[in-house]
Write a protein that holds these residues in place. Structure first.
Motif, short mmCIF file in Angstrom:
data_model
loop_
_atom_site.label_atom_id
_atom_site.label_comp_id
_atom_site.label_asym_id
_atom_site.label_seq_id
_atom_site.Cartn_x
_atom_site.Cartn_y
_atom_site.Cartn_z
N SER A 1 0.85 -1.19 0.00
CA SER A 1 0.00 0.00 0.00
C SER A 1 0.88 1.24 0.00
N SER A 2 0.31 2.33 -0.49
CA SER A 2 1.05 3.60 -0.50
C SER A 2 0.09 4.67 -1.00
N PRO A 3 0.44 5.94 -0.81
CA PRO A 3 -0.34 6.95 -1.53
C PRO A 3 -0.11 6.78 -3.02
N SER A 4 -1.08 7.19 -3.79
CA SER A 4 -0.99 7.10 -5.25
C SER A 4 0.27 7.82 -5.74
N GLY A 5 1.06 7.14 -6.56
CA GLY A 5 2.25 7.76 -7.13
C GLY A 5 3.54 7.44 -6.40
N LEU B 1 -15.06 2.21 -6.91
CA LEU B 1 -14.97 0.98 -6.12
C LEU B 1 -13.79 0.16 -6.64
N TYR B 2 -13.05 -0.41 -5.70
CA TYR B 2 -11.93 -1.29 -6.00
C TYR B 2 -12.05 -2.50 -5.09
N GLY B 3 -11.70 -3.69 -5.59
CA GLY B 3 -11.75 -4.86 -4.72
C GLY B 3 -10.96 -6.02 -5.27
N SER B 4 -10.62 -6.94 -4.36
CA SER B 4 -9.82 -8.12 -4.73
C SER B 4 -10.72 -9.36 -4.77
N ASP C 1 -1.83 -4.95 -4.68
CA ASP C 1 -1.57 -3.51 -4.79
C ASP C 1 -2.89 -2.84 -4.40
N ILE C 2 -3.05 -2.57 -3.10
CA ILE C 2 -4.36 -2.10 -2.60
C ILE C 2 -4.16 -0.98 -1.58
N ASP C 3 -5.23 -0.27 -1.27
CA ASP C 3 -5.10 0.84 -0.33
C ASP C 3 -5.19 0.35 1.13
N PRO D 1 -10.52 2.51 -17.72
CA PRO D 1 -9.15 2.08 -18.04
C PRO D 1 -8.30 3.26 -18.50
N ARG D 2 -7.01 3.26 -18.12
CA ARG D 2 -6.06 4.25 -18.65
C ARG D 2 -5.55 3.73 -19.98
N THR D 3 -4.94 4.64 -20.73
CA THR D 3 -4.34 4.23 -22.01
C THR D 3 -3.36 3.08 -21.75
N HIS E 1 -13.04 -4.98 -0.33
CA HIS E 1 -13.37 -3.94 -1.32
C HIS E 1 -13.49 -2.60 -0.61
N ALA E 2 -13.28 -1.53 -1.37
CA ALA E 2 -13.33 -0.20 -0.76
C ALA E 2 -13.62 0.85 -1.82
N ASP E 3 -14.11 1.97 -1.34
CA ASP E 3 -14.28 3.15 -2.20
C ASP E 3 -12.96 3.93 -2.12
N VAL E 4 -12.29 4.07 -3.25
CA VAL E 4 -11.03 4.83 -3.28
C VAL E 4 -11.16 5.91 -4.35
N PHE E 5 -10.96 7.14 -3.98
CA PHE E 5 -11.07 8.29 -4.91
C PHE E 5 -12.40 8.26 -5.67
N GLY E 6 -13.48 7.81 -5.00
CA GLY E 6 -14.81 7.86 -5.62
C GLY E 6 -15.13 6.69 -6.54
#
Ligand SMILES: Nc1nc2c(ncn2[C@@H]2O[C@H](COP(=O)(O)OP(=O)(O)O)[C@@H](O)[C@H]2O)c(=O)[nH]1
Ligand SMILES: Nc1ncnc2c1ncn2[C@@H]1O[C@H](COP(=O)(O)OP(=O)(O)O)[C@@H](O)[C@H]1O
Length: 217
Positions: free
Chosen positions: A16-20, A85-88, A106-108, A48-50, A78-83
């Protein structure tokens, strides 16, 4: 490992880490280092990003599809991250660890906390990645060239809260020099594997050492 030895369950390696700060880069390097590692591909409602492919970086799902996965009990966390939903998804993790394969996440911090508090928590090894400085964190987000200005600003704003969770992790690394951080990360994983691989034999070894003491007296 000798064939007749019982295989240990795989480890859940949580990054985990802050984004970036560099956790996806480090996770990718770990996968190259040890192809026996399994990467937990998360599901997300973000676009999706490019260059990102469904099923490789993420499973890209609509909110309705994601909520259905939660309702069906398919998510380990699962969690709400930056608005978004993300989950494993659980199934690939269960399959990998039952074969003795270690899984990289790679999760928050919310996901890390949920896994540590789950039935699989005793198999977790958690590592928090700090950036060397806040200007450098912002520079990396900009240099990555993937996100619009407002998205970067939102991630920068949330990074303080993410960073505040560092004490919950087993290890904390400052990702200044990437090669050095990668080396430390591999050392941590190797040490944990060594500890777990030795554990089942220790009782037997100490019993033999005691018997050898007895034989001397
Ligand atoms: N709880 C949780 N967080 C996740 C999951 N997948 C990704 N994240 C986190 O969501 C955040 C945003 O990820 P992403 O949109 O890929 O942006 P990036 O971290 O800036 O590359 C990061 O902190 C990820 O670690 C997941 O399955 N569960
Ligand atoms: N130690 C480092 N020094 C300089 N740049 C780095 C370092 N670690 C990662 N980066 C770069 O910073 C950007 C963000 O890294 P990334 O792995 O995407 O972060 P995260 O997954 O934590 O959001 C990428 O462009 C990556 O190449």
């Amino acid at each position: 490992m000798a064939q007749n030895e019982a295989q240990r369950r795989g480890l859940l390696i949580i990054l985990s880490s802050p984004s970036g700060a560099g956790k996806s880069t480090l996770a990718r390097r770990l996968m190259t280092w040890d192809p026996s590692l399994s990467f937990s591909v998360s599901a997300t409602t973000r676009a999706p990003r490019t260059g990102e492919e469904d099923g490789r970086e993420y499973y890209f799902r609509t909110r309705a599809e994601f909520e259905d996965m939660i309702a069906q009990g398919e998510m380990l966390e699962h969690a709400d991250v930056f608005g978004n939903l993300y989950g494993s998804p659980s199934a690939p993790v269960e399959a990998a660890i039952s074969q003795g394969r270690d899984v990289v996440f790679d999760i928050d911090w919310q996901g890390g906390q949920q896994i540590r508090n789950s039935a699989l928590g005793k198999h977790a090894l958690s590592i928090f990645i700090l950036p060397p400085s806040i200007p450098e964190l912002e520079r990396r987000l900009i240099a990555r060239g993937q996100d619009a200005e407002d998205i970067i600003a939102n991630r920068m704003q949330k990074s303080r809260d993410e960073i505040s969770h560092w004490p919950e992790y087993d290890y904390v690394l400052v990702n200044d020099n990437l090669d050095e951080t990668e080396a430390y990360l591999k050392t941590i994983i190797a040490a944990e594997r060594l500890r777990l691989d030795q554990q089942p034999h220790l009782v037997e070894v100490v019993r033999r050492l005691n018997a050898e003491f007895e034989a001397r007296s």
